[in-house]
Design a protein around this motif. Structure first.
Motif, PDB file in Angstrom:
ATOM      1  N   VAL A 280       0.817  -0.952  -0.171  1.00 22.69           N
ATOM      2  CA  VAL A 280       0.021  -0.117   0.067  1.00 22.69           C
ATOM      3  C   VAL A 280       0.823   1.111  -0.271  1.00 22.69           C
ATOM      4  N   GLN A 281       0.344   2.350  -0.695  1.00 25.94           N
ATOM      5  CA  GLN A 281       1.152   3.473  -0.565  1.00 25.94           C
ATOM      6  C   GLN A 281       1.271   4.081   0.881  1.00 25.94           C
ATOM      7  N   VAL A 282       2.509   4.652   0.898  1.00 27.88           N
ATOM      8  CA  VAL A 282       2.845   5.244   2.104  1.00 27.88           C
ATOM      9  C   VAL A 282       2.469   6.764   2.088  1.00 27.88           C
ATOM     10  N   GLY A 283       1.389   7.128   2.628  1.00 25.59           N
ATOM     11  CA  GLY A 283       0.973   8.583   2.683  1.00 25.59           C
ATOM     12  C   GLY A 283       1.699   9.316   3.627  1.00 25.59           C
ATOM     13  N   ASP A 284       2.181  10.370   3.523  1.00 27.29           N
ATOM     14  CA  ASP A 284       2.721  11.234   4.547  1.00 27.29           C
ATOM     15  C   ASP A 284       2.245  12.443   4.390  1.00 27.29           C
ATOM     16  N   PRO A 285       1.223  12.975   5.352  1.00 23.07           N
ATOM     17  CA  PRO A 285       0.554  14.250   5.330  1.00 23.07           C
ATOM     18  C   PRO A 285       1.398  15.412   5.538  1.00 23.07           C
ATOM     19  N   PHE A 286       2.307  15.439   6.158  1.00 19.59           N
ATOM     20  CA  PHE A 286       3.222  16.470   6.616  1.00 19.59           C
ATOM     21  C   PHE A 286       4.031  16.775   5.232  1.00 19.59           C
ATOM     22  N   MET A 287       4.464  15.537   4.591  1.00 20.33           N
ATOM     23  CA  MET A 287       5.247  15.845   3.210  1.00 20.33           C
ATOM     24  C   MET A 287       4.343  16.619   2.205  1.00 20.33           C
ATOM     25  N   GLU A 288       3.122  16.124   2.309  1.00 23.98           N
ATOM     26  CA  GLU A 288       2.030  16.428   1.305  1.00 23.98           C
ATOM     27  C   GLU A 288       1.947  18.326   1.428  1.00 23.98           C
ATOM     28  N   LYS A 289       1.899  18.662   2.895  1.00 28.19           N
ATOM     29  CA  LYS A 289       1.503  20.099   3.138  1.00 28.19           C
ATOM     30  C   LYS A 289       3.045  20.692   2.700  1.00 28.19           C
ATOM     31  N   LEU A 290       3.748  20.228   2.766  1.00 23.83           N
ATOM     32  CA  LEU A 290       5.359  20.940   2.140  1.00 23.83           C
ATOM     33  C   LEU A 290       4.992  21.000   0.740  1.00 23.83           C
ATOM     34  N   LEU A 291       4.784  20.085   0.110  1.00 24.21           N
ATOM     35  CA  LEU A 291       4.575  20.057  -1.256  1.00 24.21           C
ATOM     36  C   LEU A 291       3.632  20.995  -1.770  1.00 24.21           C
ATOM     37  N   LEU A 292       2.497  21.016  -1.134  1.00 25.76           N
ATOM     38  CA  LEU A 292       1.493  21.772  -1.538  1.00 25.76           C
ATOM     39  C   LEU A 292       2.011  23.369  -1.482  1.00 25.76           C
ATOM     40  N   GLU A 293       2.405  23.825  -0.383  1.00 24.47           N
ATOM     41  CA  GLU A 293       3.146  25.047  -0.211  1.00 24.47           C
ATOM     42  C   GLU A 293       4.075  25.453  -0.994  1.00 24.47           C
ATOM     43  N   ALA A 294       5.145  24.371  -1.412  1.00 25.73           N
ATOM     44  CA  ALA A 294       6.051  24.636  -2.410  1.00 25.73           C
ATOM     45  C   ALA A 294       5.573  24.959  -4.005  1.00 25.73           C
ATOM     46  N   CYS A 295       4.457  24.068  -4.171  1.00 26.32           N
ATOM     47  CA  CYS A 295       3.753  24.368  -5.624  1.00 26.32           C
ATOM     48  C   CYS A 295       3.156  25.566  -5.687  1.00 26.32           C
ATOM     49  N   LEU A 296       2.323  26.126  -4.488  1.00 29.90           N
ATOM     50  CA  LEU A 296       1.881  27.544  -4.884  1.00 29.90           C
ATOM     51  C   LEU A 296       2.819  28.530  -4.886  1.00 29.90           C
ATOM     52  N   GLU A 297       3.905  28.439  -4.291  1.00 29.37           N
ATOM     53  CA  GLU A 297       4.923  29.399  -4.536  1.00 29.37           C
ATOM     54  C   GLU A 297       5.774  29.328  -6.058  1.00 29.37           C
ATOM     55  N   ILE A 298       5.693  28.339  -6.315  1.00 30.49           N
ATOM     56  CA  ILE A 298       6.639  27.698  -7.503  1.00 30.49           C
ATOM     57  C   ILE A 298       5.396  28.219  -8.480  1.00 30.49           C
ATOM     58  N   PHE A 299       4.234  27.885  -8.628  1.00 31.97           N
ATOM     59  CA  PHE A 299       3.180  28.521  -9.416  1.00 31.97           C
ATOM     60  C   PHE A 299       3.091  30.233  -9.519  1.00 31.97           C
ATOM     61  N   ALA A 300       3.413  30.663  -8.524  1.00 36.16           N
ATOM     62  CA  ALA A 300       3.186  31.827  -8.274  1.00 36.16           C
ATOM     63  C   ALA A 300       4.407  32.715  -9.075  1.00 36.16           C
ATOM     64  N   SER A 301       5.736  32.143  -9.089  1.00 34.35           N
ATOM     65  CA  SER A 301       6.947  32.524  -9.704  1.00 34.35           C
ATOM     66  C   SER A 301       6.721  32.597 -11.326  1.00 34.35           C
ATOM     67  N   GLY A 302       5.623  31.921 -11.708  1.00 33.51           N
ATOM     68  CA  GLY A 302       5.491  31.960 -13.142  1.00 33.51           C
ATOM     69  C   GLY A 302       6.603  31.075 -14.015  1.00 33.51           C
ATOM     70  N   ALA A 303       7.108  30.154 -13.239  1.00 33.51           N
ATOM     71  CA  ALA A 303       8.416  29.538 -13.845  1.00 33.51           C
ATOM     72  C   ALA A 303       7.980  28.357 -14.691  1.00 33.51           C
ATOM     73  N   LEU A 304       6.541  27.838 -14.469  1.00 29.76           N
ATOM     74  CA  LEU A 304       6.171  26.655 -15.128  1.00 29.76           C
ATOM     75  C   LEU A 304       5.388  26.723 -16.373  1.00 29.76           C
ATOM     76  N   ALA A 305       5.713  25.617 -17.408  1.00 24.25           N
ATOM     77  CA  ALA A 305       4.971  25.393 -18.275  1.00 24.25           C
ATOM     78  C   ALA A 305       3.775  24.676 -18.274  1.00 24.25           C
TER      79      ALA A 305
END
Length: 607
Positions: free
Chosen positions: A90-115
């Protein structure tokens, strides 16, 4: 329940509502369908497309392991005792890692660096990379040696199919990959360039045979082609099934069953409100944080649908919007009549939103069925899709997403056909909201087409004969649409004190639930005298709702219903501490509450 509570509570997302059903068929294949709602600016939408020839493909998030390999293919197989050992980790879910990923994604999106960007879900890196390339009409080339990993001796096959959680695949704009790296470092996330976008239209993966960066001695890299497949072959040109279908005739499903004669309606109602399928869900939702972020307006059990406040920013201005959410599906009704049963699921879900005063905006679904290799199951699947389509067309609800879960069988026993739907609606104003709870000294009315007393697939009949049987109750989608429009206008006119739809358990349970929500009883006249006539109390025929209102609002309520062509029947008043229906039901609210609260004790224990 504990899994949802752990992840949701740690991640910081309120769990505001849900549905729970018990049936023998789910024992071998328990279903857990989870729906999450987010909000975003319409001018800041990021698409899952691998755009820009030569652009770097970047892996972000948790390291790759062997967890979840064959998860997607496992979902396309039946289980038996011999196959149980073949289940993947079964996949090993880590909600704390998910929270870090969420916050990082939002900042990366805001930077305009992604296609482009997509999460790695079913089939992991393979599905995300192939789907992104396909949507952009491009190819993609991956260097599997660069993938961050937490398990030794991973093969290319395992890395491509691992379903390790908390991972994203990003395509950066030219020269902006360092911005992605810097933000990932800030949030302590693994990040690596693992490929590039090409113009070949092919999915190419390279790897060094035997290469393992976690080995005590790392061999030199000499990447060779491990995969080279045309992308269309894996997406739009993939094989399409047209499996045989065999309609299940009504007489092969069940003969029409009226049900046994009832001699004690009080005992029957107590049994229903205290049954696992209709009783209190407090044991479940008290484990969830349903108020985190301070946006929850209607908590679980307060209304037919959850209502939440969301804060939307437009420059310097913040707007409050009020959304309603509901999920529904009664697999028993789908079993008897898959077309009408699926339509009923859509109608009930949307009706729940209408009862709280919200207009439906969009629907997503999860179509859970047994083996499609069985012609009867394939027929039910096809009919259910048509039923959802017809209901959405009639009610004006767009279907914006969904997924399918097949082969839900163990040792030949299938789940009930369960096309679960979730709908999001919006209220015009917070003051429009309507709860299900009775208040004292109000008038009661039943809106909608009067019940015939059909008991097919009802909770009451199923509990009596221990099988899903009876005449399918069906649904009039034109009448349903009229009812929902009337309910929304009544809410916006602010003339209602409460509203609750008639569904599982029939009108008797509907009245009891509104009384239980506040402790206020009711005195109702339905014209039910006893015997087989009591079927009208337990019938789950749709397109009905019980509303209450102040006496001075009676004319306004009736006028709105008449304008929409919705039948209205005054049935009584609220007040006191007893639920009384004609001369057949006479129960104190506290006795109903005691049975209701103990409903899950036989499953989870007392306390």
């Amino acid at each position: 329940v504990s899994g949802i509570a752990h992840y949701g509570n740690c991640f910081g997302v309120p769990t505001v509502g849900g549905e729970c059903a018990f049936e023998d068929g789910y024992s071998g294949n328990p279903l857990v369908n989870v729906f999450a709602l987010g909000v975003f600016r319409t001018d800041e939408i990021f698409y899952a497309r691998a755009r820009g020839l030569g652009n770097p493909v970047i892996y972000v998030g948790a390291k790759t392991g062997r967890d979840g390999i064959h998860g997607a293919s496992m979902a396309s197989a039946e289980f038996s005792e011999d196959s149980m050992q073949k289940r993947p980790n079964v996949q090993v879910g880590d909600p704390f890692m998910e929270k870090l990923l969420l916050e990082a994604c939002l900042e990366i999106f805001a930077s305009g660096a992604l296609a482009g960007v997509q999460d790695m879900g079913a089939a992991g890196l393979t599905s995300s990379s192939v789907e992104m390339a396909s949507r952009a009409g491009n190819g993609i080339e991956l260097d599997l040696d660069q993938i961050p990993r937490r398990t030794t001796k991973l093969t290319p096959y395992e890395m491509l199919l691992s379903e390790s959680q908390e991972r994203m695949l990003m395509v950066a704009k030219p020269g902006r990959e360092q911005e992605v790296f810097d933000l990932c470092k800030k949030w302590d996330l693994d990040v690596a360039i693992i490929g590039r976008v090409t113009d070949t239209g092919r999915f190419v993966c390279k790897a060094t045979p035997g290469y393992d960066p976690l080995a005590p001695e790392v061999i030199p890299r000499d990447a060779r082609v491990a995969v080279d497949i045309p992308i269309p072959m894996l997406v739009e040109d993939a094989p399409k099934y047209d499996r045989p279908q065999r309609a299940v005739k009504p007489d092969a499903i069940a003969n029409a069953v009226i049900g046994p004669t009832v001699t004690d309606a009080n005992a029957e109602l107590l049994a229903l409100v205290g049954s696992p399928n209709l009783g209190s869900r407090q044991w479940i939702w008290r484990q969830y944080d349903h108020v985190v972020r301070d946006g929850t307006v209607y908590r679980p059990g307060a209304a037919d649908a959850a209502v939440i406040r969301v804060f939307c920013e437009d420059g310097a201005t913040t707007y409050e919007k009020y959304l309603a959410l509901s999920v529904d599906c009664n697999g028993r009704h789908v079993q008897l009549d898959p077309h009408m049963g699926a339509a009923m699921a859509v109608a009930e879900c949307s009706r729940n939103l209408a009862c709280v005063g919200a207009e439906s905006l969009g629907l997503t679904d999860c179509l859970n069925f047994g083996s499609p290799e069985k012609p009867e199951t394939m027929w039910r699947f096809s009919q259910s899709v048509d039923g959802i389509r017809d209901a959405c067309n009639a009610l004006g609800i767009p279907v914006v997403s969904g997924n399918v879960s097949l082969y839900n069988e163990t040792d030949g026993q299938s789940i009930l056909p369960t096309p679960t739907v979730a709908i999001v609606g919006q209220l015009q104003a917070l003051e429009d909201r309507v709860s299900l709870a009775f208040a004292a000294d109000k008038e009661l009315a039943l809106l909608g087409v009067p019940a015939r007393g059909a008991l097919g697939a009802s909770e009451w009949l199923t509990s009596k004969v221990d099988e899903v049987t009876g005449e399918p109750v069906g649904i009039d989608l034109v009448a349903e649409a009229k009812l929902q429009k009337a309910l929304i206008e009544l809410a916006r006119a602010r003339v209602l004190s409460s509203a609750h739809d008639v569904s599982d358990g029939g009108i008797a349970v509907c009245l009891a639930e509104s009384a239980l929500a506040s402790g206020v009883g009711c005195h109702v006249t339905l014209g039910v005298s006893g015997g087989r006539d009591l079927a009208k109390l337990w019938s789950e025929e749709p397109s009905r709702a019980v509303v209450s209102y102040a006496k001075e609002q009676a004319a306004a309520v009736r006028a709105i219903c008449e304008r929409h062509g919705v039948p209205l029947r005054a049935i009584g008043t609220t007040g006191g501490e007893w639920v009384r229906i004609d001369s057949v039901v006479d129960l104190p609210v506290f006795e109903l509450a005691n049975a209701h609260m103990r409903a899950l004790e036989s499953i989870v224990g007392a306390g």
